[in-house]
Design an enzyme around this catalytic site. Structure first.
Site, mmCIF file in Angstrom:
data_model
loop_
_atom_site.group_PDB
_atom_site.id
_atom_site.type_symbol
_atom_site.label_atom_id
_atom_site.label_comp_id
_atom_site.label_asym_id
_atom_site.label_seq_id
_atom_site.Cartn_x
_atom_site.Cartn_y
_atom_site.Cartn_z
ATOM 1 N N SER A 113 0.272 23.065 19.198
ATOM 2 C CA SER A 113 -0.937 22.864 20.001
ATOM 3 C C SER A 113 -1.675 24.139 20.354
ATOM 4 O O SER A 113 -2.866 24.114 20.598
ATOM 5 C CB SER A 113 -0.577 22.117 21.279
ATOM 6 N N HIS B 140 0.325 15.957 19.385
ATOM 7 C CA HIS B 140 -1.074 16.329 19.109
ATOM 8 C C HIS B 140 -1.558 15.767 17.774
ATOM 9 O O HIS B 140 -2.633 16.161 17.302
ATOM 10 C CB HIS B 140 -1.240 17.856 19.130
ATOM 11 N N LYS C 168 -2.122 11.679 25.701
ATOM 12 C CA LYS C 168 -3.200 12.455 25.068
ATOM 13 C C LYS C 168 -4.175 11.469 24.403
ATOM 14 O O LYS C 168 -4.959 10.847 25.104
ATOM 15 C CB LYS C 168 -2.617 13.482 24.091
HETATM 16 C C1 LIG Z 1 3.935 18.989 21.516
HETATM 17 C C2 LIG Z 1 4.102 18.388 22.888
HETATM 18 N N1 LIG Z 1 5.222 17.697 23.173
HETATM 19 C C3 LIG Z 1 5.420 17.146 24.384
HETATM 20 C C4 LIG Z 1 4.478 17.258 25.374
HETATM 21 C C5 LIG Z 1 4.758 16.626 26.713
HETATM 22 O O1 LIG Z 1 4.061 15.430 26.776
HETATM 23 P P1 LIG Z 1 4.045 14.589 28.135
HETATM 24 O O2 LIG Z 1 2.828 15.048 28.883
HETATM 25 O O3 LIG Z 1 3.958 13.172 27.685
HETATM 26 O O4 LIG Z 1 5.297 14.908 28.831
HETATM 27 C C6 LIG Z 1 3.301 17.950 25.138
HETATM 28 C C7 LIG Z 1 2.303 18.083 26.224
HETATM 29 O O5 LIG Z 1 1.657 19.064 26.418
HETATM 30 C C8 LIG Z 1 3.090 18.532 23.863
HETATM 31 O O6 LIG Z 1 1.984 19.215 23.588
#
Ligand SMILES: Cc1ncc(COP(=O)(O)O)c(C=O)c1O
Length: 404
Positions: free
Chosen positions: A192, A220, A251
């Site tokens: 990300s 993402h 997201k």
């Molecule tokens: C690659 C990735 N995995 C996991 C998460 C965590 O997601 P959640 O907000 O559902 O805990 C994010 C959030 O920024 C992320 O970018």
């Protein structure tokens, strides 16, 4: 009685550190919004600003069908279960959501969690044991890094990190682990902070060669990559070939909260039996589950949103380049502009906000020292007018700060 601030050693230390954050320009100020998430948001003290820092990739946060589904579920199911799933029942909406997530990402089953952070934490710590190994890409998301640390502490499994996207390094580490019962490899689908896509076909081939299990966090990529938004596997036309996928519902899929693990029925059933975030924490609120389900259904019915997202991302990247900025190259709607020091990235984002564009500056420790950046995230909900307004602000501020 309220205790005085900084009355104990911990508070005093934290106050001193916070003061240092402020002095060095790395203190994060929260911006309060008083409108739904959309291409333009109403920010307290600022008025309407174009937002370029949301993961609302498909613009579904305020999509009427998604909002209505949450309201209907509130009437039908109430606020929540008031306990964990196996103790006092699982709502039918959770089952429907899990079937939809599995269908979307092309797996046999899925299991929802209150966040993808929780979903990631559950995977290695529940599925591995002390005879096993997990290898993680160096640039993986913090939730994976912590998931691996947790797995090591809980299960005593062996852990390792391979250089970012370096298949040679990964192969060397897999070869050295021939004695391990299970070899698990974990990678982000889309990284990300860079907007880079994992080399999925090569990873699949390598994992097969070494009889390793591939786990991809597609947070993402779900709703973003592939012709119909089914993620990194669809992008590379290898749907159904990834062993385990984790992703977020916070997201592109409505943006509220929640995550899931998708894979075989056996893995999802085992996680239901043994994953600590399942056994000792409440499920997603049914309102959130219903909105996420409506978001998946909306995506399935409207693949053109994904096309618009891709076109918007391409347009914004091309126009930034034309202005003289040097965004990182890529195919995703994440467009990072590296500027160097953290304080400079924060200043850039503040000056952009003065011009009516909300885009966050990221610095150390989120990204390596000296590679601070503003990261633009484009949405299908942005019109050309929104994007042009943002580009005009970049031109003005970039010129003023000597970036172009
Ligand atoms: C690659 C990735 N995995 C996991 C998460 C965590 O997601 P959640 O907000 O559902 O805990 C994010 C959030 O920024 C992320 O970018």
């Amino acid at each position: 009685m309220t205790r005085a601030v900084a009355s104990n050693p911990l508070d005093r230390r934290l106050e001193a550190e916070l003061e240092e954050f402020r002095r060095t320009g790395v203190y994060k100020r929260l911006n309060y919004l008083d409108s739904p998430q959309g291409p333009v948001v109403r920010m307290e003290g600022r008025g309407d600003v174009v937002i370029l820092s949301s993961n609302n990739y498909l613009g579904l946060c305020a999509q009427p069908e998604v909002v209505a589904a949450g309201k209907t579920a509130l009437d039908r199911f109430g606020a929540g279960t008031a306990s964990v799933r196996f103790i006092c029942g699982t709502f039918t909406i959770h089952r429907a959501l899990e079937q939809a997530c599995a269908r979307l990402v092309g797996t046999e089953a899925s299991l929802s969690f209150v966040s993808c952070w929780n979903a990631n934490e559950a995977v290695p710590a529940t599925l591995l044991g002390e005879d096993d190994l997990v290898l993680s890409d160096q640039l993986n998301h913090a939730s994976i890094i912590d998931a691996v640390r947790l797995a090591k502490a809980i299960t005593k499994c062996q852990t390792g990190v391979f250089r970012h996207a370096d298949l040679g390094d990964l192969e060397e580490k897999l070869r050295a682990a021939g004695d391990r019962r299970v070899r698990m490899v974990i990678t982000d689908g889309v990284f990300s902070m860079e907007g880079a896509i994992a080399k999925l076909p090569d990873l699949i081939e390598l994992c097969r060669k070494h009889d390793a299990l591939l786990v991809v966090d597609d947070s993402h990529a779900t709703g973003v990559l592939g012709a119909t938004g089914r993620g990194t596997a669809e992008h590379f036309r290898v749907l159904g070939e990834v062993d385990l996928i984790t992703s977020t519902l916070g997201k592109a899929l409505g943006g509220a909260a929640g995550g899931f693990v998708a894979g075989s029925a056996a893995v999802c059933d085992y996680l239901t039996q043994r994953a600590r975030p399942q056994l000792f924490s409440n499920a997603l609120p049914p309102t959130v589950a219903a909105s996420a389900l409506a978001a998946v259904e909306y995506l399935e019915a409207h693949p053109e949103r994904v096309t618009t997202l891709r076109e918007n991302g391409r347009y914004f990247r091309e126009q930034l380049l034309a202005l003289g900025f040097k965004p990182l190259a890529g195919e995703t709607p994440i467009v990072p502009v590296i500027v160097g020091e953290t304080a400079f990235a924060i200043r850039l984002s503040e000056e952009l906000l003065d011009e009516g564009v909300f885009v966050t500056g990221f610095g150390f420790p989120v990204v390596p020292q000296g590679q601070a950046r503003v990261r633009c995230q484009i949405s299908a909900a942005h019109t050309r007018d929104h994007l042009d307004r943002a580009l005009a602000a970049f031109k003005k501020v970039g010129g003023r700060l000597g970036l172009i």
